[in-house]
Scaffold this motif. Structure first.
Motif, short mmCIF file in Angstrom:
data_model
loop_
_atom_site.label_atom_id
_atom_site.label_comp_id
_atom_site.label_asym_id
_atom_site.label_seq_id
_atom_site.Cartn_x
_atom_site.Cartn_y
_atom_site.Cartn_z
N TYR A 86 0.82 -1.21 0.00
CA TYR A 86 0.00 0.00 0.00
C TYR A 86 0.85 1.26 0.00
O TYR A 86 2.01 1.26 0.43
N LEU A 87 0.24 2.34 -0.48
CA LEU A 87 0.84 3.67 -0.49
C LEU A 87 -0.14 4.62 0.16
O LEU A 87 -1.33 4.60 -0.12
N LEU A 88 0.39 5.48 1.03
CA LEU A 88 -0.42 6.48 1.71
C LEU A 88 0.04 7.84 1.25
O LEU A 88 1.24 8.13 1.22
N THR A 89 -0.90 8.71 0.87
CA THR A 89 -0.54 10.06 0.42
C THR A 89 -1.35 11.11 1.18
O THR A 89 -2.46 10.86 1.62
N GLY A 90 -0.74 12.29 1.29
CA GLY A 90 -1.43 13.45 1.83
C GLY A 90 -1.36 14.56 0.81
O GLY A 90 -0.46 14.60 -0.04
N ALA A 91 -2.31 15.49 0.89
CA ALA A 91 -2.40 16.56 -0.11
C ALA A 91 -2.68 17.91 0.56
O ALA A 91 -3.11 17.96 1.72
N PRO A 92 -2.48 19.01 -0.16
CA PRO A 92 -2.79 20.34 0.39
C PRO A 92 -4.29 20.60 0.49
O PRO A 92 -4.70 21.69 0.89
N THR A 93 -5.10 19.63 0.12
CA THR A 93 -6.56 19.77 0.12
C THR A 93 -7.22 19.04 1.29
O THR A 93 -8.40 18.70 1.22
N ARG A 94 -6.45 18.77 2.36
CA ARG A 94 -6.90 18.07 3.57
C ARG A 94 -7.05 16.57 3.35
O ARG A 94 -7.33 15.83 4.30
N ASN A 95 -6.82 16.07 2.15
CA ASN A 95 -7.09 14.67 1.86
C ASN A 95 -5.92 13.75 2.17
O ASN A 95 -4.76 14.04 1.83
N VAL A 96 -6.22 12.63 2.80
CA VAL A 96 -5.30 11.51 2.98
C VAL A 96 -5.91 10.33 2.24
O VAL A 96 -7.09 10.02 2.41
N VAL A 97 -5.11 9.66 1.39
CA VAL A 97 -5.66 8.60 0.54
C VAL A 97 -4.78 7.35 0.63
O VAL A 97 -3.55 7.44 0.64
N LEU A 98 -5.42 6.21 0.70
CA LEU A 98 -4.74 4.91 0.67
C LEU A 98 -4.89 4.31 -0.72
O LEU A 98 -6.00 4.22 -1.25
N TRP A 99 -3.75 3.89 -1.32
CA TRP A 99 -3.73 3.32 -2.65
C TRP A 99 -3.13 1.92 -2.62
O TRP A 99 -2.30 1.62 -1.76
N ARG A 100 -3.49 1.10 -3.57
CA ARG A 100 -2.87 -0.21 -3.72
C ARG A 100 -1.70 -0.08 -4.68
O ARG A 100 -1.83 0.43 -5.78
N VAL A 101 -0.53 -0.54 -4.26
CA VAL A 101 0.68 -0.38 -5.06
C VAL A 101 0.61 -1.13 -6.38
O VAL A 101 1.04 -0.63 -7.43
N SER A 102 0.07 -2.33 -6.39
CA SER A 102 0.11 -3.19 -7.57
C SER A 102 -0.62 -2.62 -8.78
O SER A 102 -0.19 -2.81 -9.92
N ASP A 103 -1.72 -1.87 -8.53
CA ASP A 103 -2.49 -1.35 -9.67
C ASP A 103 -2.85 0.13 -9.55
O ASP A 103 -3.51 0.69 -10.42
N GLY A 104 -2.47 0.79 -8.44
CA GLY A 104 -2.74 2.21 -8.28
C GLY A 104 -4.17 2.55 -7.94
O GLY A 104 -4.58 3.71 -8.02
N LYS A 105 -4.94 1.56 -7.51
CA LYS A 105 -6.36 1.80 -7.19
C LYS A 105 -6.51 2.50 -5.84
O LYS A 105 -5.84 2.15 -4.88
#
Length: 323
Positions: free
Chosen positions: A256-275
């Motif tokens: 998994y990949l975890l990202t944060g953004a300047p828009t208050r959003n934190v998102v969890l992604w699957r590494v294998s397909d980017g979903k």
């Protein structure tokens, strides 16, 4: 029946539930922060603000351990922070100066100044042995403290936006306004892999275990690469027309990949397909209009919990639901 494009986008986005209620929440700065970083294991955080200078927090106890002043008797203007993968050192920087701190006793290791251009991003290796300084003139400086060696990487042609360093200090990943991200050897300054984008590269990150590289540009292209081969693993399935990232973290198992953004959003992604798998929204900064906050840092606490630090001055713990 044909639907307008904006309606289709709304349907896709609305399929992802946005969580706004944190499991736990701690206020680290009353009036908001400039920058923050969280340890890879989620045990510590370092936060920069006007009120508290540079503050080092024990997140397990929610205890303020150290407070450091980057420039004595001057307003704190530290907008870049880095925490070594082994949690032994913190690197801090304003536009012209950078400093290294020990986390076991709070001692300062040293202060340094750059004479030309300005500091854009920083990174530090295990034991504080190597420092990486990305600059506005396009150069990247790799410093080995034990020997005093300074290597200048001059592969980029425009200003640096983001840098990352392997835990042993041997490999660097750098992204620039020249649309390129380079993985390079800090012993020789030789480029190992080139990751090209159609717009300026705004964010880069390395998996501490040496499996992946992450590169993202200023539009909506974000990619995960195999560090060993340079092959593309996946592209994040981004719906927004423009997506900028302010924090990135790979999970320990590499799934998994975890990202944060300047828009208050934190998102969890699957590494294998980017979903995209799950999305959270951090607390906005008090008094901000419209209600906003930059997610400075994210980390995995366990297989089911994550933590974020944002410009609102809050650390927040969130629950993962793999449904």
């Amino acid at each position: 029946m044909k639907y307008p494009v904006f309606f289709l986008v709304f349907l896709i986005v609305s399929c992802t539930k946005v969580e706004t209620t944190a499991l736990q929440q701690w206020q680290h700065v009353a009036q908001g922060s400039y920058a923050a970083e969280i340890a890879d294991n989620g045990k510590f955080a370092v936060v920069s603000s006007v009120q508290n200078g540079i503050a080092f927090w024990d997140l397990q106890q929610n205890a303020l351990t150290y407070q450091w002043q980057h420039q004595q008797d001057q307003e704190n203007l530290v907008f870049n922070l880095a925490l070594s993968p082994d949690n032994s050192h913190v690197l801090s920087a304003d536009q012209q100066n950078f400093a290294l701190w020990r986390t076991d006793n709070g001692a300062n290791v040293g202060f340094w100044q750059i004479d030309q251009s300005s500091i854009r991003d920083i990174a530090v290796s295990n034991n504080g042995a190597h420092l990486l300084i990305g600059k506005s003139d396009g150069a990247v400086q790799h410093i080995t403290l034990a020997s005093g060696r300074r290597l200048e990487f001059l592969g980029h042609t425009e200003k640096i936006n983001s840098v990352a360093l392997s835990p042993n200090g041997r490999y660097a990943l750098t992204g620039s306004n020249d649309y390129q991200a380079y993985l390079w050897d800090t012993d020789s300054a030789q480029i190992i892999h080139t990751f090209s984008h159609p717009s300026r590269v705004s964010t880069v990150a390395l998996d501490p275990q040496g499996r992946f590289a992450f590169t993202a540009d200023s539009q909506s292209m974000a990619r995960i690469w195999d560090v060993q081969t340079g092959a593309l693993i996946s592209s994040l399935q981004i719906i927004a027309r423009q997506q900028v990232f302010s924090a990135v973290r790979f999970s320990a198992d590499g799934k998994y990949l975890l990202t944060g953004a300047p828009t208050r959003n934190v998102v969890l992604w699957r590494v294998s397909d980017g979903k995209e798998l799950q999305r959270w929204r951090v607390m906005p900064r008090d008094g901000s209009r419209p209600a906003g906050a930059v997610v400075h840092a994210v980390a995995f606490l366990s297989p089911t919990r994550i933590i974020s630090e944002s410009s609102s001055g809050y650390a927040e713990v969130w629950e993962i639901n793999y449904e």
